[in-house]
Structure formats: structure tokens, C-alpha cells
Design an enzyme around this catalytic site. Structure first.
Site, PDB file in Angstrom:
ATOM      1  N   ASP A 182      53.709   2.007  70.822  1.00 45.88           N
ATOM      2  CA  ASP A 182      54.729   3.127  70.963  1.00 45.88           C
ATOM      3  C   ASP A 182      53.757   4.570  71.847  1.00 45.88           C
ATOM      4  O   ASP A 182      53.178   4.810  70.892  1.00 45.88           O
ATOM      5  CB  ASP A 182      55.888   2.393  69.741  1.00 45.88           C
ATOM      6  CG  ASP A 182      57.345   3.212  70.452  1.00 45.88           C
ATOM      7  OD1 ASP A 182      57.841   3.952  71.352  1.00 45.88           O
ATOM      8  OD2 ASP A 182      57.991   2.639  69.898  1.00 45.88           O
ATOM      9  N   GLU A 199      67.525   5.894  69.121  1.00 44.54           N
ATOM     10  CA  GLU A 199      66.636   5.859  68.008  1.00 44.54           C
ATOM     11  C   GLU A 199      67.200   6.368  66.655  1.00 44.54           C
ATOM     12  O   GLU A 199      68.792   6.227  66.676  1.00 44.54           O
ATOM     13  CB  GLU A 199      65.272   6.210  68.679  1.00 44.54           C
ATOM     14  CG  GLU A 199      64.416   5.172  69.805  1.00 44.54           C
ATOM     15  CD  GLU A 199      63.691   5.948  69.914  1.00 44.54           C
ATOM     16  OE1 GLU A 199      62.005   5.878  69.019  1.00 44.54           O
ATOM     17  OE2 GLU A 199      63.254   5.764  71.254  1.00 44.54           O
TER      18      GLU A 199
END
Length: 636
Positions: free
Chosen positions: A314, A522
Site C-alpha cells: 500500500d 480510510e
């Protein structure tokens, strides 16, 4: 006749072979990796044997587009470029603008010694969401509510076409997390709380994006069908939806059995369908960071599950192995590469990464065997995609971006995603479907006329945004105006005054109250109380206390609505429907029936969380799979 022969794969290979033979006869060197008639394995081995360490490390590096100048690409032999959330050539860049940018980068890569094309990646998680005028589909939680793998596959196909229209062949999608706690800020990126539902949708969306692999396609071998398909990325491996208290990037405390039972199966389905890549999660499993977990990444994913595509980190995840981030970076690189990471998302720190990794390979801290494995996997995907044969964008398909056909697919997905939670107070007639020929109606709430709120996070920017000017689409208010009779009077107010409503309440046939969460993504979306924003609570109280009302809730997850449900005549979970508000009006006004089923358990109180279908203590407001149904008039 010549066209027919060229369109035949066998004939195409014959032509290529003839051309290559002619080149060889003319004295030029025959290069096996450039020969599309050869098996991919042989091409990978041939190219790998020609590469220097610098070229190999370049293939393992993915940098941000803002840094990807021609000089940088050529100096570092960069193998991949990405757009971070909201990273665009310009705010209203057209498909042609995107193609021009990608082409410039690609030409730089092709000028390097071996001419290895870059693979450009982007977060296309509910449509091509970074791009102006793209079709924005419902987020995954809404698609899970459809229970319809066919529509999910078509969403994947449309997303692939729109990505390819901008010259981008690689998407960081799908998210196949099983969200077990709605307090998690990424819960809307999950198809639902039940593993089987997530598996069903995963098995549909991967072929939607990449194309259907042929029968008996070897498990784990990456497959991308053609120039209108994209390489997919199953994420975030593994257990990111099971973190403690739903805190993003937190620790998932679970036995190996439960990890394999709840969170791993969708990855196996993605691998079976030939997914090109797998992205690792920031989160930990029982205290071990996933990016450093060799047991799960190498022994389970690569060896046991036979995944042969590439594993990618990521965003800046190597830095985040340590606390604080970037401390002991040299050691963090070693940990992640040893764990089985193949491509490293290093948007800004690529010079340091390249230097440190070069030193570690040179001194034997990281074996060349591990580097060769990583590069082989990346090259395998590039060959499978046909990047070596067609590295540049196709200018003939720019019209695929945001086209009418894709918007119709999105509208259908919205219709099927709506979940009817309540319809009518006890002893009274159901309110839905709404009367199109009403004399006067009130449309109220923060989300009625706000395209950005409708779309949610990961829309044009990382966190999303409010407003109606950042992309093209139809708000719910605009859709209502199109649905009702021309003689119907519509009053619209985001926050109507209670006293004013009281004076005119008798004039309204009904009200549509559209409220919900503001956009987020997120960690910014982590929410331990899940209350409806106070402005929305007030509108429900003020309007529904005086006028028969249908409340449309726009959110990425269930919210604490129990105190307000009694005041409502109807309650609809619209999730985050995207740009096509007409899909909401289609069902509210009865042109289509409600068919959606909740992909999540709807709690009474956050004190019950985490609470999922099958738990021993299961006392929901609305259970998993709940959804009232209606039929359009023609089916009555």
C-alpha cells in the site's frame, strides 16, 4: 480477407513469426522476449536474464505520477507509476489529456535499454473515480446489497473501459475485505459482513475488470483478456476488515482458523479468477504487520494458494512498518522484501529505496533469488496484459469515459442497491411508492442536492468532497424533479425552518428527507459512535413530525437511527449511490420495485458492536439480509 486474417490470433502469430524471421535474416538480433508467439514463461526468463540489478529494482518500484518525469523514469528504470487519490494531470483533465500524460511516460520507458513498458495504476474503486466526468457507481457496500453478481460484473467491465479510455491499464480494485465492524472508516469499500457474499461479488468483479479466463486456466496465473480490460488488484491482504474496534490499520486479533474462515476465502476466489496482483494491508494480524508477514504473504498466498501474479504494498507502507514511520527504513525494506513483497509503492522516496535495496542485494542481505522472483512476477503480468505489444493508449476509445451506456449500468446498480427498511407506520397505509402526481412535496436535507455527498469518499479526491461542480451526474433532487408530474410543486430546503413548515404542513402530500454522512476515506472515517450528524437529526425531527415523510439515508454503513425511526413513515438505505441519482427516484416512485437486501447488520446501539450475522448475541434493529420488497404497478 487481410483484415479477417489479422483478427485471427493464429494468423496474427503467423504474421509476427514471418516478420521476426525476416528481421533475423536481415542480420538484426532475434530477441525472444519481444516475440509474442513464445510462451510467457520463456519471455520472462529471457528478459530477466538480460537485466541488470538496477533494471530489476526499477521494475519493483512504483512512483507517484507527479514525480514521473521522463528523466526519472529513464534514470531509475521505473517499472510502475500511480496516481494517488486526487492526483491528476489537471482538475478537469479529459480522457485525451490523461492519455497524453501516460503516453509521455510510456515513451520514456520504451527508450530505456530493454524497452520494458511501465504499468500505470490508479484507484478505480467505484468507477474511474479520480477522473472528471467519469461514471461513479455505488460503493461496494451498495453493490453488496444488490445480491446480483451480474450487475457487479458489468460495473467492473464499465470501470475497465473508462480506465482504458484514459490510457490506464491497472486498477487498485477490487477491495475484497470482509468488514466485521461498521466503525471502520473503509467499511463502505467492503461488499458486506458475510464471507460468502464477498466471495460471490469477488468472483464477479474480477472477470468484469480483467475478462473471463478460459476453461482450465491454471489457478493463480494472472489473466487479462485484452486491450479493453485492466489488471486488477485484490486488497487489502488480509483481515483488514476485522481490526479491533474497527480502527483503520489496527490489529486483527483472530485465530488462524478464523482468519482463514472469515477473511481469506475471497482472496482464493480472486486467485482462481486470475487476479493480476494482491495489495497488502497496513493492518496487523495478532501483532505482526501484514507487510512483514512472510508466513501469510509467501507461504500461504504464494505457495499454498499458488498465486503467481505480483504482490504490491500500500501507499508508503514500507515506512509504516516502524513507529514512528520511516524509522529504521533500511531494515524495513529488508523485512518487506523477505516477506514476499514484489512491487513497492514508494511515491516520493524512490531514490532512498533504490539505494538501500541495491546495497542489501550487493552485500547478500537480500538474495538475488528473491529479487528475481519479484521481477518475474511483475513481468509475467505485463506480458499477460499485452503491454509489450500495445504499450500506448488507444485514442479511439476516449469516448468510453462517462458514456451513456455506463451511466445506465450505474443507474441500474443504484436501483438494485436500495434497501427498504420501513414502509408505513403501524395501522397506516405504506407511503412508498410515492405518488408522482402529488400536488406539492417537500424535499429536504443536506444530501438531497449534493453530488459529492452522494458519491462519498474516493471521488475526484481521496477524501471526497461536497458540491455539484466537480464532476457530471444527477442529484437525488434533480432526479425527483424529473420523475414527478409537471404540475407537481417541489419545495426544496436543506434545513427547513420548523415554524414555516408548521404553517404550510397541510399543503404537502409528503416529504422526502435525504440525509447522511459527509464524505470520508480510510482513517478519517473511523467513527466510534456512528450517530447521524446533528443537522440530519434535526431535519428528520422537524419535517417528519409534521409531514408524512420518506427518509433516504446516504451513508457508507448503518448509523444509529433507532431513536428516529418511529417518526418516519418510510426509511430507505441508499448507501453511497454515486453519480446516477435517477436510480434512487426510479424506485421511490415505483417504476421499479425495492429488491435490495442489507449487506450489514443494522445495530440498535453502538454498544452492541461488533455484531454480525451468526453471533450468539444477535439482537439487531434490522438483521443482515433484511429488506422489504415492493413491485412496480405493471407487476401488481
Amino acid at each position: 480477407m487481410r483484415v479477417a486474417m489479422w483478427r485471427s490470433p493464429a494468423a496474427a502469430c503467423l504474421v509476427v513469426a514471418v516478420i521476426l524471421s525476416a528481421v533475423a535474416a536481415a542480420g538484426a538480433e532475434y530477441v525472444k522476449y519481444k516475440d509474442p508467439s513464445k510462451p510467457i514463461g520463456e519471455r520472462v526468463d529471457d528478459l530477466l536474464s538480460r537485466m541488470t540489478l538496477a533494471e530489476k529494482i526499477g521494475q519493483m518500484s512504483q512512483i507517484e505520477r507527479a514525480n514521473a518525469s521522463s528523466a526519472v523514469i529513464q534514470k531509475y528504470f521505473v517499472g510502475s507509476v500511480l496516481s494517488g487519490g486526487g492526483s491528476v494531470p489537471s482538475q478537469k483533465a479529459t480522457a485525451a489529456d490523461w492519455q497524453q500524460m501516460v503516453s509521455q511516460m510510456q515513451r520514456a520507458a520504451l527508450k530505456t535499454r530493454l524497452g520494458i513498458p511501465i504499468i500505470y495504476g490508479i484507484d478505480a474503486v467505484h468507477g474511474h473515480n479520480n477522473v472528471y466526468n467519469a461514471t461513479i457507481f455505488p460503493h461496494n457496500v451498495g453493490l453488496g446489497a444488490t445480491r446480483d453478481p451480474n450487475i457487479v460484473k458489468r460495473v467492473g467491465q464499465a470501470t475497465a473501459h473508462e480506465a482504458r479510455a484514459t490510457g490506464i491499464p491497472y486498477t487498485f480494485a477490487p477491495c475484497v475485505a470482509v468488514c466485521r465492524d461498521p466503525r471502520w472508516g473503509r467499511c463502505y469499500e467492503s461488499y458486506g459482513e458475510d464471507t460468502r457474499l464477498v466471495q460471490l461479488m469477488t468472483s464477479a468483479v474480477v472477470p468484469g475488470l480483467q475478462g473471463d479466463p478460459p476453461g482450465r486456466h491454471p489457478k493463480g496465473t494472472p489473466f487479462v483478456a485484452g486491450h479493453m480490460n485492466v489488471a486488477g488488484c485484490a486488497k487489502h491482504f488480509v483481515g483488514d476488515g476485522g481490526t479491533k474496534r474497527g480502527i483503520n490499520e489496527n490489529n486483527t486479533v483472530a485465530s488462524f482458523h478464523d482468519l482463514m474462515r472469515i477473511h481469506m476465502p475471497p482472496y482464493d476466489d480472486a486467485v482462481i479468477k486470475g487476479v493480476a496482483s494482491v495489495m497488502i494491508s497496513y493492518s496487523s494480524w495478532n501483532g505482526v504487520k501484514m507487510h512483514a508477514n512472510r508466513f501469510l504473504v509467501t507461504e500461504i498466498l504464494k505457495n499454498k494458494m499458488k498465486f503467481r501474479g505480483f504482490v504490491i504494498t500500500d501507499w508508503q507502507a514500507v515506512d509504516r512498518i516502524s513507529t514512528p514511520p520511516h524509522q529504521h527504513y533500511y531494515h524495513s525494506i529488508q523485512e518487506t522484501i523477505h516477506a514476499g513483497i514484489d512491487m513497492v509503492m514508494i511515491p516520493y522516496d524512490y531514490p532512498e529505496f533504490v539505494t538501500d535495496l541495491t546495497v542489501q542485494v550487493s552485500n547478500g542481505s537480500i538474495k538475488m533469488e528473491r529479487i528475481n522472483d519479484a521481477v518475474s512476477r511483475i513481468l509475467r503480468v505485463k506480458f499477460a496484459m499485452g503491454l509489450f505489444e500495445s504499450p500506448l493508449p488507444d485514442p479511439r476509445i476516449v469516448g468510453e469515459l462517462g458514456n451513456k451506456e455506463h451511466r445506465e449500468v450505474a443507474r441500474e446498480a443504484v436501483r438494485k442497491s436500495l434497501v427498504l427498511l420501513k414502509n408505513g407506520k403501524p395501522g397506516k397505509k405504506p407511503l412508498l411508492p410515492l405518488d408522482k402526481k402529488a400536488r406539492k412535496i417537500l424535499v429536504a436535507g443536506s444530501h438531497a442536492h449534493n453530488l459529492g455527498f452522494q458519491c462519498g469518499g474516493w471521488t475526484k479526491s481521496w477524501q471526497g468532497q461536497g458540491g455539484n461542480s466537480f464532476t457530471a451526474g444527477t442529484t437525488i433532487l434533480e432526479a425527483i424533479k424529473s420523475a414527478v408530474d409537471k404540475t407537481t410543486v417541489i419545495d426544496h430546503s436543506e434545513r427547513p425552518d420548523k415554524d414555516s413548515i408548521a404553517k404550510t404542513a397541510g399543503e404537502y402530500d409528503y416529504a422526502v428527507v435525504v440525509v447522511g454522512e459527509p464524505p470520508y476515506a480510510e482513517t478519517a472515517g473511523d467513527n466510534l459512535n456512528l450517530t447521524l450528524p446533528s443537522a440530519g437529526q434535526k431535519v428528520i425531527k422537524d419535517v417528519c413530525g409534521l409531514v408524512r415523510c420518506a427518509v433516504v439515508l446516504v451513508s457508507g454503513r448503518p448509523l444509529a437511527v433507532e431513536p428516529h425511526v418511529g417518526a418516519m413513515d418510510a426509511l430507505v438505505a441508499a448507501w453511497l449511490p454515486g453519480t446516477e441519482g435517477h436510480g434512487v427516484a426510479d424506485v421511490l416512485f415505483g417504476d421499479y420495485g425495492f429488491t435490495g437486501k442489507s449487506p450489514r447488520t443494522w445495530f440498535k446501539s453502538v454498544d452492541q458492536l461488533p455484531m454480525n450475522y451468526g453471533d450468539k448475541r444477535y439482537d439487531p434493529l434490522f438483521p443482515y439480509g433484511f429488506g422489504l420488497t415492493t413491485k412496480p404497478p405493471r407487476q401488481s
